[in-house]
Write a protein that holds these residues in place. Structure first.
Motif, PDB file in Angstrom:
ATOM      1  N   ALA A  46       0.832  -1.208   0.000  1.00  0.00           N
ATOM      2  CA  ALA A  46       0.000   0.000   0.000  1.00  0.00           C
ATOM      3  C   ALA A  46       0.864   1.254   0.000  1.00  0.00           C
ATOM      4  O   ALA A  46       0.541   2.251  -0.665  1.00  0.00           O
ATOM      5  N   GLU A  47       1.983   1.194   0.717  1.00  0.00           N
ATOM      6  CA  GLU A  47       2.901   2.340   0.764  1.00  0.00           C
ATOM      7  C   GLU A  47       3.562   2.561  -0.591  1.00  0.00           C
ATOM      8  O   GLU A  47       3.714   3.710  -1.045  1.00  0.00           O
ATOM      9  N   LEU A  48       3.922   1.464  -1.254  1.00  0.00           N
ATOM     10  CA  LEU A  48       4.511   1.567  -2.582  1.00  0.00           C
ATOM     11  C   LEU A  48       3.509   2.118  -3.594  1.00  0.00           C
ATOM     12  O   LEU A  48       3.855   2.943  -4.436  1.00  0.00           O
ATOM     13  N   ALA A  49       2.259   1.656  -3.497  1.00  0.00           N
ATOM     14  CA  ALA A  49       1.237   2.110  -4.430  1.00  0.00           C
ATOM     15  C   ALA A  49       1.002   3.607  -4.297  1.00  0.00           C
ATOM     16  O   ALA A  49       0.839   4.317  -5.292  1.00  0.00           O
ATOM     17  N   THR A  50       1.020   4.089  -3.066  1.00  0.00           N
ATOM     18  CA  THR A  50       0.818   5.524  -2.830  1.00  0.00           C
ATOM     19  C   THR A  50       1.958   6.331  -3.429  1.00  0.00           C
ATOM     20  O   THR A  50       1.741   7.347  -4.096  1.00  0.00           O
ATOM     21  N   MET A  51       3.193   5.871  -3.225  1.00  0.00           N
ATOM     22  CA  MET A  51       4.346   6.586  -3.761  1.00  0.00           C
ATOM     23  C   MET A  51       4.355   6.535  -5.287  1.00  0.00           C
ATOM     24  O   MET A  51       4.746   7.510  -5.950  1.00  0.00           O
ATOM     25  N   SER A  52       3.916   5.430  -5.855  1.00  0.00           N
ATOM     26  CA  SER A  52       3.968   5.292  -7.306  1.00  0.00           C
ATOM     27  C   SER A  52       3.036   6.273  -8.005  1.00  0.00           C
ATOM     28  O   SER A  52       3.332   6.715  -9.109  1.00  0.00           O
ATOM     29  N   VAL A  53       1.922   6.621  -7.359  1.00  0.00           N
ATOM     30  CA  VAL A  53       1.000   7.586  -7.971  1.00  0.00           C
ATOM     31  C   VAL A  53       1.708   8.911  -8.198  1.00  0.00           C
ATOM     32  O   VAL A  53       1.629   9.508  -9.277  1.00  0.00           O
ATOM     33  N   GLU A  54       2.445   9.356  -7.189  1.00  0.00           N
ATOM     34  CA  GLU A  54       3.172  10.629  -7.305  1.00  0.00           C
ATOM     35  C   GLU A  54       4.261  10.544  -8.366  1.00  0.00           C
ATOM     36  O   GLU A  54       4.405  11.447  -9.198  1.00  0.00           O
ATOM     37  N   GLN A  55       5.023   9.458  -8.357  1.00  0.00           N
ATOM     38  CA  GLN A  55       6.109   9.307  -9.321  1.00  0.00           C
ATOM     39  C   GLN A  55       5.559   9.157 -10.743  1.00  0.00           C
ATOM     40  O   GLN A  55       6.118   9.698 -11.704  1.00  0.00           O
ATOM     41  N   TYR A  56       4.467   8.446 -10.882  1.00  0.00           N
ATOM     42  CA  TYR A  56       3.845   8.229 -12.189  1.00  0.00           C
ATOM     43  C   TYR A  56       3.360   9.553 -12.768  1.00  0.00           C
ATOM     44  O   TYR A  56       3.588   9.855 -13.942  1.00  0.00           O
ATOM     45  N   ARG A  57       2.694  10.344 -11.937  1.00  0.00           N
ATOM     46  CA  ARG A  57       2.228  11.648 -12.392  1.00  0.00           C
ATOM     47  C   ARG A  57       3.409  12.523 -12.810  1.00  0.00           C
ATOM     48  O   ARG A  57       3.323  13.302 -13.756  1.00  0.00           O
ATOM     49  N   GLY A  58       4.522  12.388 -12.081  1.00  0.00           N
ATOM     50  CA  GLY A  58       5.713  13.159 -12.433  1.00  0.00           C
ATOM     51  C   GLY A  58       6.263  12.781 -13.789  1.00  0.00           C
ATOM     52  O   GLY A  58       6.644  13.656 -14.587  1.00  0.00           O
ATOM     53  N   VAL A  59       6.304  11.480 -14.081  1.00  0.00           N
ATOM     54  CA  VAL A  59       6.795  11.018 -15.383  1.00  0.00           C
ATOM     55  C   VAL A  59       5.871  11.493 -16.499  1.00  0.00           C
ATOM     56  O   VAL A  59       6.325  12.017 -17.530  1.00  0.00           O
ATOM     57  N   LEU A  60       4.568  11.331 -16.309  1.00  0.00           N
ATOM     58  CA  LEU A  60       3.621  11.742 -17.344  1.00  0.00           C
ATOM     59  C   LEU A  60       3.667  13.252 -17.581  1.00  0.00           C
ATOM     60  O   LEU A  60       3.531  13.717 -18.719  1.00  0.00           O
ATOM     61  N   GLY A  61       3.882  14.002 -16.493  1.00  0.00           N
ATOM     62  CA  GLY A  61       3.940  15.452 -16.624  1.00  0.00           C
ATOM     63  C   GLY A  61       5.129  15.938 -17.427  1.00  0.00           C
ATOM     64  O   GLY A  61       5.082  17.015 -18.037  1.00  0.00           O
ATOM     65  N   LYS A  62       6.195  15.134 -17.458  1.00  0.00           N
ATOM     66  CA  LYS A  62       7.399  15.509 -18.191  1.00  0.00           C
ATOM     67  C   LYS A  62       7.452  14.859 -19.576  1.00  0.00           C
ATOM     68  O   LYS A  62       8.410  15.057 -20.317  1.00  0.00           O
ATOM     69  N   SER A  63       6.446  14.081 -19.909  1.00  0.00           N
ATOM     70  CA  SER A  63       6.451  13.331 -21.162  1.00  0.00           C
ATOM     71  C   SER A  63       5.367  13.848 -22.099  1.00  0.00           C
ATOM     72  O   SER A  63       4.401  14.481 -21.683  1.00  0.00           O
ATOM     73  N   GLN A  64       5.546  13.538 -23.373  1.00  0.00           N
ATOM     74  CA  GLN A  64       4.515  13.848 -24.367  1.00  0.00           C
ATOM     75  C   GLN A  64       3.682  12.599 -24.594  1.00  0.00           C
ATOM     76  O   GLN A  64       4.174  11.572 -25.064  1.00  0.00           O
ATOM     77  N   LEU A  65       2.403  12.657 -24.252  1.00  0.00           N
ATOM     78  CA  LEU A  65       1.534  11.508 -24.422  1.00  0.00           C
ATOM     79  C   LEU A  65       1.077  11.405 -25.865  1.00  0.00           C
ATOM     80  O   LEU A  65       0.849  12.413 -26.539  1.00  0.00           O
ATOM     81  N   SER A  66       0.949  10.188 -26.348  1.00  0.00           N
ATOM     82  CA  SER A  66       0.534   9.952 -27.726  1.00  0.00           C
ATOM     83  C   SER A  66      -0.898  10.435 -27.946  1.00  0.00           C
ATOM     84  O   SER A  66      -1.762  10.274 -27.081  1.00  0.00           O
TER      85      SER A  66
END
Length: 279
Positions: A46-66
């Motif tokens: 559960a702790e990993l899942a919570t952290m991954s949401v933040e990291q995932y949003r960070g990656v998507l925010g810096k990337s160009q989505l198709s």
């Protein structure tokens, strides 16, 4: 060295510490679905899942989505079929409670130079357009997503992060490490889940994880209705296009020849699920 022997040879002043550490390590072991291997998971899912949401949003925010609606729709269609198969495996392996930590999300990142895909804890997945020429179709994409979801299902990221917390941060709990050494801990997190480059102490373990994810991925794609035999030509395409690679003992991935041979040996385990799915 067996834990009991280690305790016997440890000075009395440190014996209690070793006993406590041994108990923690044993209690933190988790069994991998399908392969039944035990892995060290020090961080609560559960702790990993919570952290991954933040990291995932960070990656998507810096990337160009198709913006290719056809490709995005295909990714999400295949992804959810693989995700449903993964949840079935969790139920059958006696870990239905783990499903609550997964909130599946599949995004396609527009980057034709990057041949990569990954899945963070909680089912946060990204595929780069650079891998699509190799996948070619839905079944090829199922090979990749089955493999990456296999990593998540097996808890490989937790295992790698646990190893990192022990060896690089002195066994510090994840929450404490994030507060005291946020940049180093975030980098360790990204490496553990395949978003960054894995080097150093992770090297001896990651080849094992790759092979295990291949095996799990075959079963996941077969359960999802995709022919697992198509994993062989996918990796053959990857091998044919690969201009150079380090020797296997220096690589975090198995050599293509080894990977294909291992996949072929595990096909009899996965094929019955595919044959059942198409009846």
């Amino acid at each position: 060295m067996p834990v009991f022997s280690l305790i016997q040879r440890t000075p009395a002043c440190l014996r209690a510490f070793v006993v406590i550490l041994a108990v923690l390590v044993v209690s933190a072991c988790a069994q991998v679905p399908i392969t039944n291997r035990s892995g060290l998971h020090l961080v609560p899912n559960a702790e990993l899942a919570t952290m991954s949401v933040e990291q995932y949003r960070g990656v998507l925010g810096k990337s160009q989505l198709s913006t290719d609606t056809r490709q995005v729709a295909m990714l999400r269609r295949v992804g959810m079929r693989i995700a449903n198969a993964a949840e079935t495996v969790l139920k059958e392996s006696g870990a239905p409670d783990a499903i609550v930590d997964y909130h599946w999300e599949f995004n396609l990142i527009q980057d034709d130079k990057t041949v990569n895909a990954w899945v963070m804890p909680g089912g946060k997945a990204a595929v780069y357009t650079g891998i699509l020429p190799y996948t070619r179709d839905e079944t090829g994409l199922a090979v990749v997503l089955g493999h990456e979801v296999g990593h998540a299902l097996a808890g490989h990221g937790n295992e790698r992060l646990s190893q990192g917390l022990l060896t690089q941060l002195g066994g510090t709990a994840l929450a404490v490490a994030l507060q005291s050494q946020p940049q180093q801990t975030q980098a360790l997190f990204m490496q553990a889940f395949g978003v960054g480059t894995s080097v150093g102490f992770l090297l001896p373990y990651s080849r094992l994880h790759e092979s295990e994810a291949d095996r799990i991925g075959l079963t996941l794609m077969a359960r999802a209705g995709y022919d697992p035999r198509e994993a062989v030509p996918f990796w053959q395409r990857m091998q044919a296009q690969e201009q150079s690679r380090p020797p296997e003992f220096l690589s975090t991935h198995p050599a293509p020849e080894t990977r294909i041979r291992d996949i072929q040996s595990h096909l009899p385990e996965a094929l019955p699920y595919y044959q059942k799915s198409i009846r």
